[in-house]
Every structure is written in structure tokens, then in C-alpha cells.
Scaffold this active site. Sequence first.
Site, PDB file in Angstrom:
ATOM      1  N   ASP A 118       0.842  -1.195   0.000  1.00 53.81           N
ATOM      2  CA  ASP A 118       0.000   0.000   0.000  1.00 53.81           C
ATOM      3  C   ASP A 118       0.877   1.246   0.000  1.00 53.81           C
ATOM      4  O   ASP A 118       2.064   1.192   0.357  1.00 53.81           O
ATOM      5  CB  ASP A 118      -0.947   0.001   1.200  1.00 53.81           C
ATOM      6  CG  ASP A 118      -0.225   0.136   2.527  1.00 53.81           C
ATOM      7  OD1 ASP A 118       0.779  -0.574   2.740  1.00 53.81           O
ATOM      8  OD2 ASP A 118      -0.665   0.951   3.373  1.00 53.81           O
ATOM      9  N   GLU A 184       0.150  -0.650   5.834  1.00 57.37           N
ATOM     10  CA  GLU A 184       1.188  -0.010   6.649  1.00 57.37           C
ATOM     11  C   GLU A 184       1.005   1.498   6.680  1.00 57.37           C
ATOM     12  O   GLU A 184       1.277   2.140   7.690  1.00 57.37           O
ATOM     13  CB  GLU A 184       2.573  -0.373   6.106  1.00 57.37           C
ATOM     14  CG  GLU A 184       3.725  -0.025   7.056  1.00 57.37           C
ATOM     15  CD  GLU A 184       4.218   1.402   6.949  1.00 57.37           C
ATOM     16  OE1 GLU A 184       4.908   1.875   7.875  1.00 57.37           O
ATOM     17  OE2 GLU A 184       3.917   2.077   5.929  1.00 57.37           O
TER      18      GLU A 184
END
Length: 481
Positions: A118, A184
Amino acid sequence: MTDSLPTVAGADAANPQVEAIRAAVADGFPSTIADLTDLVKIPSVSWPAFDPANLQASAEAVAELVRGLDVFDLVDVRRAPVAGAEGDDDPQLGSPAVIAHRAARNGRPTVLLYAHHDVQPPGRDEDWDSSPFEPTLRGDRLYGRGAADDKAGIMAHVGAIRALTSVLGHDLDLGIALFIEGEEEYLSQSFGNFLHAHRDLLAADAIIVADSGNWDLETPAITVALRGAVAFNLRIDTLAHASHSGMFGGAVPDAMFAAIRLLDTLWAADGSVAVDGLTSAGLETPDYDEAQLRAETGLLEGVAPVGNDTILSRIWSQPAITITGIDAPDIANASNTLVPGVRVRVSARVAPGQDAREAYEAIRAHLERNVPFGAKLTFEDVDTGQPFLVDTSGWAVAETRGAMEDAWGTAPVEIGVGGSIPFIAELVDEFPSAQILVTGVEDPDSRAHSPNESLHLGVFQRSLLAEALFLARLDARDGDS
């Protein structure tokens, strides 16, 4: 396209395996960059306002790359409940993550390779010199959101395994677990539950967290200290409703006035944090002067740095507080009105060695103690992440140092990082005997999280080679030594 890889002096220069892996990395590098650009094109932003379908697409793309390595017995895309939803009948799930596993054989150790697929939101397109999700090569740098943080971390793992298997074959004795997270950049809310649910597949002797940086373009680094994080929304209210600023200004404290006065108490005159109860770590720091700070941050001429002590101690060892957002009328809608309430986002960094929750309580107590005019405070959406100090005495750090020196032609330096990777504390809790190595592919001009994020291809190639050499060392290592 890239800086040439150094030739290592000494015994390793004549080591056929080292040189074969070096050649394999170089030969495979164009394919590695092509795969990286394909990943960067997927706008896998994990924040709630963005399309989650892109996270699924990104996870599937990573899983296909990992399956193509032909070394894992299991490769899958999975999710886990977010923290606090474990017992719900229909729990909220975190973002998709990629997990892979191959068992160790013949007494070899197991290594867990971590990165995240991500990315941060891109921000405004006009702040980029090229489109954030159209990876663009300019000189020795590849530009795009996620090009450095952290899709290059994923491709460092993939490229290292490709190079390793091209030299040693696919029948390795080394155990490898892979965990490519999908949230994250948005709090890692399901991280702990994912670790717990897949503990048997992720347990390892050493863990590489490929989410940090290097000292400069020519010098690798091992990150040994990370600050923790505290973030929360603070609402300041002084009025039950808005009032005319001409009729009542000067007698009634509006919320903006109270907020400015209150927030200013968080810092001393030199810009250092002035909150009782926040501690410093006292880490030793290498030389780093103001000129280098200005070059790496874009600090404008005439604007002075803040804080005291050495510059790196301010970043690595001391707490910091930043106001990262304000909800208040914008200038286009600024009427002559006393604002009844405002909301700010407070983001703090916690020195290594201090508990993050303890730091939050200290900041909250300070704000409550210094609130002006009896303004009403409300604390919302509190998030904390623990700081981390690496134990550098283990064999895994020694093997990493050797692999980095072979790859870069110079010994690594140990650095602290002002940013936070809070989930490392959860790795420690779940795998207390594992040796954790925080490495990365970034350099001081990568500008992670910012417009024009980029990856220096020479740094990336050397980082990838260092990981491949580290894996080769582990494949030849007795797991008990």
C-alpha cells in the site's frame, strides 16, 4: 541506466558465488524495474477515502510475482480482523496481504521478508513533475508514488530470490517466509491479528523489514533506532454558536484564538518540545551539518532549524510534535465571525525507550494544564505506536554487515530514523527470539510520502544485491550457530 556495481576488494572479490550472484542481479535488473513499474501503476492507497479495489489488485499482482519465483510451497492473499473486531460475528477485516512460505531443511535458518504494497495518497497532481501513478525515469531515478516506499522493498525481495535461485537453483535449504502487508500507511490495524493467525507460517530466526533507507547514494545503512508515534485529533471549543466578530471580538475568546495560544505552549522558544514527561534517548550520532539538512529537506534560505543538540539527535533521539492538519474555515469562506470550535491533528514522535502511551498521557496532561480561557478540550481518535531499538549483537546483523559491504564496496553505518514503524513492536511480541533487521532501498532524496517520490536505481540495485548475498549466506549457515 544505473551506477555500476562496485568490485569488492579482498577474498570475496574472488568468491565465485558472490560474483555469480552479482552478475545475476545485474542481468535480471531490467526485468525487476519493469515489474516495479507495473506495481507503481496500481494506485494502492490504503486510506478509507480511496477505492479498496486497487489494494486487492495490488495484492494479487504481488502474489503472481511471488508465485513466479517457484520457491514457495504456499502463496496466498489473506486478511485478518482489525484490532478490536476479533470477536464480532462479522468482523471488519484489514487490507489484503500476501503471505508465502517454504520450510527450512537440513538445519538451515528461516528468514521472514517483510514489505508493504500500500502507498500514501498522492496529493495534488500539480505538485508532481510527472503523474504519481505513471512511473517515469529521469536520469538515475524512477519517479512515482510507491516507487521507493515500499514497492521497491517488495521488488528487492523478489529480485533477490530470483538472483539467488538463478545461481543456487530452486532447491534451497534456507527457509523463507514472506509477508507483504497492505495497510502499513494506514495504521496496520490488522497486523497483530494477522501475525497471530499465521504464526506458524511467519515464524523465523531473522526478519528483514525492508522499509527504511541508506546513509547516502554510496553508503548502505542498517536502521537501529526508530521513534515511536502518537497521533490524535484535538477539538477546542469556546462558544455554543458563532457570533459577529465586530460585535463581540475583544471580549469573547473564539476557538481559533484559544487553539493558537494552546498549541504554542507545546514548544520552547527554540522550537524544541516543551512537554514535561517526554524523554530523550541520548543516542550517539555521526556528523551531519546544517548544510546537509538544508539540502535534504528544502529548508528555505533564512529559515532556521529548530531544536537543540546535534541535528541528528533531534531527529533520532528526541521527541517532536507537529500539527499536521486543521479543520477550520478556509480563507475563501472566512466571514467576520468568531469561530466556536476548531479541530487539529496532533502528530508526535516518541524517543526510543519511552512507552508511546505514556507519551500520549504526558501530552494530554500538558494541554489540559495549559488550556487558555477555560476552553473545552476533546481528545479523539488516539493512535500510538511503540519506538524500537535494535539489538546489534546477533549473528544476523553480522551477516547483514558482511553482505552489505560485499554489495556496496563500503561498510554500512548504523542509523536512527525519525519516522516510525510501530508494527515492529508487534513483531517482537509475536516472535521474541527473532533477530530483526531494518533495511531499505531509499536514499536522502527519495522523498517518501511527498510529491516527486523517487527511487535511485543505483541504490536499489546495490540494496537488492546485498539482500541476495545475505540470503546466500543464510542458505549456507547452520541454523543453530
